[in-house]
Scaffold this motif. Structure first.
Motif, mmCIF file in Angstrom:
data_model
loop_
_atom_site.group_PDB
_atom_site.id
_atom_site.type_symbol
_atom_site.label_atom_id
_atom_site.label_comp_id
_atom_site.label_asym_id
_atom_site.label_seq_id
_atom_site.Cartn_x
_atom_site.Cartn_y
_atom_site.Cartn_z
ATOM 1 N N VAL A 145 25.533 -10.625 4.855
ATOM 2 C CA VAL A 145 24.135 -10.301 5.142
ATOM 3 C C VAL A 145 23.567 -9.368 4.080
ATOM 4 O O VAL A 145 22.397 -9.471 3.711
ATOM 5 C CB VAL A 145 24.007 -9.661 6.545
ATOM 6 N N PHE A 146 24.404 -8.467 3.563
ATOM 7 C CA PHE A 146 23.938 -7.478 2.598
ATOM 8 C C PHE A 146 24.533 -7.696 1.204
ATOM 9 O O PHE A 146 24.470 -6.805 0.358
ATOM 10 C CB PHE A 146 24.269 -6.070 3.087
ATOM 11 N N ALA A 147 25.093 -8.865 0.962
ATOM 12 C CA ALA A 147 25.653 -9.158 -0.359
ATOM 13 C C ALA A 147 24.547 -9.140 -1.420
ATOM 14 O O ALA A 147 23.383 -9.431 -1.130
ATOM 15 C CB ALA A 147 26.331 -10.524 -0.343
ATOM 16 N N GLY A 148 24.905 -8.782 -2.642
ATOM 17 C CA GLY A 148 23.940 -8.827 -3.734
ATOM 18 C C GLY A 148 23.380 -10.223 -3.888
ATOM 19 O O GLY A 148 24.073 -11.217 -3.655
ATOM 20 N N GLN A 149 22.127 -10.311 -4.309
ATOM 21 C CA GLN A 149 21.413 -11.586 -4.327
ATOM 22 C C GLN A 149 21.409 -12.286 -5.689
ATOM 23 O O GLN A 149 20.858 -13.384 -5.808
ATOM 24 C CB GLN A 149 19.968 -11.361 -3.876
ATOM 25 N N PHE A 215 20.356 -1.205 -8.246
ATOM 26 C CA PHE A 215 20.617 -2.035 -7.067
ATOM 27 C C PHE A 215 20.567 -3.529 -7.370
ATOM 28 O O PHE A 215 20.657 -4.348 -6.473
ATOM 29 C CB PHE A 215 19.604 -1.711 -5.961
ATOM 30 N N HIS A 216 20.396 -3.889 -8.601
ATOM 31 C CA HIS A 216 20.375 -5.274 -9.079
ATOM 32 C C HIS A 216 19.495 -6.189 -8.229
ATOM 33 O O HIS A 216 19.923 -7.242 -7.744
ATOM 34 C CB HIS A 216 21.783 -5.859 -9.166
ATOM 35 N N MET A 217 18.246 -5.784 -8.071
ATOM 36 C CA MET A 217 17.256 -6.582 -7.345
ATOM 37 C C MET A 217 16.223 -7.201 -8.276
ATOM 38 O O MET A 217 15.341 -7.935 -7.841
ATOM 39 C CB MET A 217 16.552 -5.715 -6.305
ATOM 40 N N PHE A 218 16.331 -6.915 -9.573
ATOM 41 C CA PHE A 218 15.388 -7.450 -10.548
ATOM 42 C C PHE A 218 15.587 -8.948 -10.724
ATOM 43 O O PHE A 218 16.719 -9.451 -10.717
ATOM 44 C CB PHE A 218 15.570 -6.759 -11.897
ATOM 45 N N GLY A 219 14.489 -9.670 -10.875
ATOM 46 C CA GLY A 219 14.553 -11.102 -11.116
ATOM 47 C C GLY A 219 13.483 -11.527 -12.103
ATOM 48 O O GLY A 219 12.490 -10.827 -12.303
ATOM 49 N N LYS A 220 13.648 -12.684 -12.706
ATOM 50 C CA LYS A 220 12.717 -13.155 -13.726
ATOM 51 C C LYS A 220 11.630 -14.058 -13.165
ATOM 52 O O LYS A 220 10.795 -14.555 -13.910
ATOM 53 C CB LYS A 220 13.490 -13.881 -14.826
ATOM 54 N N GLY A 221 11.637 -14.302 -11.873
ATOM 55 C CA GLY A 221 10.618 -15.150 -11.273
ATOM 56 C C GLY A 221 9.295 -14.440 -11.104
ATOM 57 O O GLY A 221 9.101 -13.294 -11.533
ATOM 58 N N GLU A 222 8.385 -15.093 -10.418
ATOM 59 C CA GLU A 222 7.033 -14.567 -10.244
ATOM 60 C C GLU A 222 7.016 -13.238 -9.490
ATOM 61 O O GLU A 222 6.200 -12.362 -9.771
ATOM 62 C CB GLU A 222 6.181 -15.600 -9.495
ATOM 63 N N SER A 223 7.933 -13.072 -8.534
ATOM 64 C CA SER A 223 7.956 -11.849 -7.729
ATOM 65 C C SER A 223 8.575 -10.673 -8.472
ATOM 66 O O SER A 223 8.416 -9.522 -8.064
ATOM 67 C CB SER A 223 8.729 -12.087 -6.435
ATOM 68 N N GLY A 224 9.306 -10.948 -9.559
ATOM 69 C CA GLY A 224 9.999 -9.878 -10.269
ATOM 70 C C GLY A 224 11.257 -9.426 -9.560
ATOM 71 O O GLY A 224 11.845 -8.407 -9.930
ATOM 72 N N MET A 225 11.697 -10.180 -8.544
ATOM 73 C CA MET A 225 12.892 -9.822 -7.787
ATOM 74 C C MET A 225 13.792 -11.054 -7.649
ATOM 75 O O MET A 225 13.318 -12.187 -7.668
ATOM 76 C CB MET A 225 12.522 -9.290 -6.398
ATOM 77 N N ASN A 226 15.077 -10.805 -7.461
ATOM 78 C CA ASN A 226 16.008 -11.899 -7.208
ATOM 79 C C ASN A 226 16.259 -12.087 -5.715
ATOM 80 O O ASN A 226 17.180 -12.812 -5.307
ATOM 81 C CB ASN A 226 17.342 -11.661 -7.932
ATOM 82 N N CYS A 227 15.440 -11.422 -4.900
ATOM 83 C CA CYS A 227 15.611 -11.424 -3.446
ATOM 84 C C CYS A 227 14.232 -11.415 -2.790
ATOM 85 O O CYS A 227 13.205 -11.281 -3.457
ATOM 86 C CB CYS A 227 16.416 -10.205 -3.006
ATOM 87 N N THR A 228 14.215 -11.519 -1.479
ATOM 88 C CA THR A 228 12.947 -11.495 -0.749
ATOM 89 C C THR A 228 12.558 -10.063 -0.404
ATOM 90 O O THR A 228 13.399 -9.148 -0.412
ATOM 91 C CB THR A 228 13.072 -12.297 0.557
ATOM 92 N N GLN A 229 11.299 -9.880 -0.082
ATOM 93 C CA GLN A 229 10.858 -8.564 0.389
ATOM 94 C C GLN A 229 11.599 -8.193 1.665
ATOM 95 O O GLN A 229 11.963 -7.017 1.858
ATOM 96 C CB GLN A 229 9.352 -8.574 0.645
#
Length: 280
Positions: A145-149, A215-229
């Motif tokens: 449930v809390f694994a890195g995304q 916390f490795h939540m950065f992503g290259k998509g439109e949201s700027g995150m590799n996870c959901t809000q």
């Protein structure tokens, strides 16, 4: 204890310090001097000079995990410091890659470092006591449930056999403070909630007061995150339930995720930046 940020992705304008995608923390704890990571190049050492930090005084260094943006600067560290061992987890010298549109790209620590300075690395397992009140801890809790995304980090185990990285080469530096444990984990690939729960699992009766790192939540998509809000809010809520009072995060967390975390934690959530000093 005092933690000085020698390298982070950002730096205040006009401060004379150079940022880069990486992390390096200089730690003064009681009568010990430690280093966590050395960034992606020797620039952390240049920043140390500007800040009046003496890298030759470091007694022990820790590599949080086997990625270049935390370990490639060790070559410069070895030139500045001829004595401090560098503590690593098994597999830190592994072949780690990041998936991309043009195929896997090597992101491990420069291979030559392991050959040229093999006598400086000390491989440790389990909960390891580095000094009184100073510990190195691996991850023991793997709650999905809390694994890195991050879905783009790979380990090459054969000629062309790439599998998802299980981050067994990652470790936390844990310091015992007056208000509780301070947990430093540079990227928290396994998920920061799992990491805090792992520390609590290994320190029965203790509490984690503060967490420092990415916390490795950065992503290259439109949201700027590799996870959901929703995931970020879930993480923030779980950290609060676990008793964590202060967050100091940056590097691979990303600005969008940081804004959500700060919305939950308020002023108790602060951004890391090159040159910053933290006192606990």
């Amino acid at each position: 204890m005092k933690i000085t940020v020698l390298m982070e992705n950002t730096a205040p304008e006009g401060c004379g310090l150079t940022p880069e995608h990486g992390l390096s923390l200089y730690i003064e704890y009681r009568d010990r001097v430690l280093l966590l990571d050395a960034g992606a190049s020797g620039k952390f050492a240049d920043n140390a000079q500007v800040l009046g930090v003496d890298l030759s005084a470091v007694e022990a260094a820790v590599l949080s995990h086997g990625h270049f943006d935390h370990g490639d600067g060790l070559r410069r560290f070895f030139q500045c410091n001829s004595r401090a061992p560098v503590y690593v987890r098994p597999g830190a010298a592994g072949a780690y890659f990041g998936a991309g549109p043009e195929g896997p790209r090597y992101i491990g620590v420069h291979r030559a470092l392991w050959r040229e300075y093999q006598n400086r690395f000390v491989e440790i397992t389990g909960l390891y006591s580095l000094a009184e009140g100073v510990w190195l801890a691996g991850e023991t809790v793997h709650d999905p449930v809390f694994a890195g995304q991050a879905a783009d980090l790979l380990f090459k185990r054969g000629e062309d056999d790439f599998i998802p990285d299980d981050y067994r080469h990652e470790q936390s530096l844990v310091l015992e403070g007056e208000r509780g444990l301070v947990v430093l984990n540079s990227c928290s690939h396994g998920g920061i909630v799992n990491i805090v729960r792992s520390v609590l699992d290994q320190f029965p009766g203790k509490r984690v007061f503060a967490v420092v790192g990415g916390f490795h939540m950065f992503g290259k998509g439109e949201s700027g995150m590799n996870c959901t809000q929703a995931y970020v809010f879930q993480v923030a809520g779980a950290l609060r339930e676990l008793g964590v009072e202060q967050l100091y995060t940056g590097h691979c967390t990303g600005e969008p995720a940081f804004a959500l975390l700060q919305n939950c934690f308020g002023p108790q959530c602060s951004a890391l930046s090159t040159g910053q000093s933290l006192n606990f």
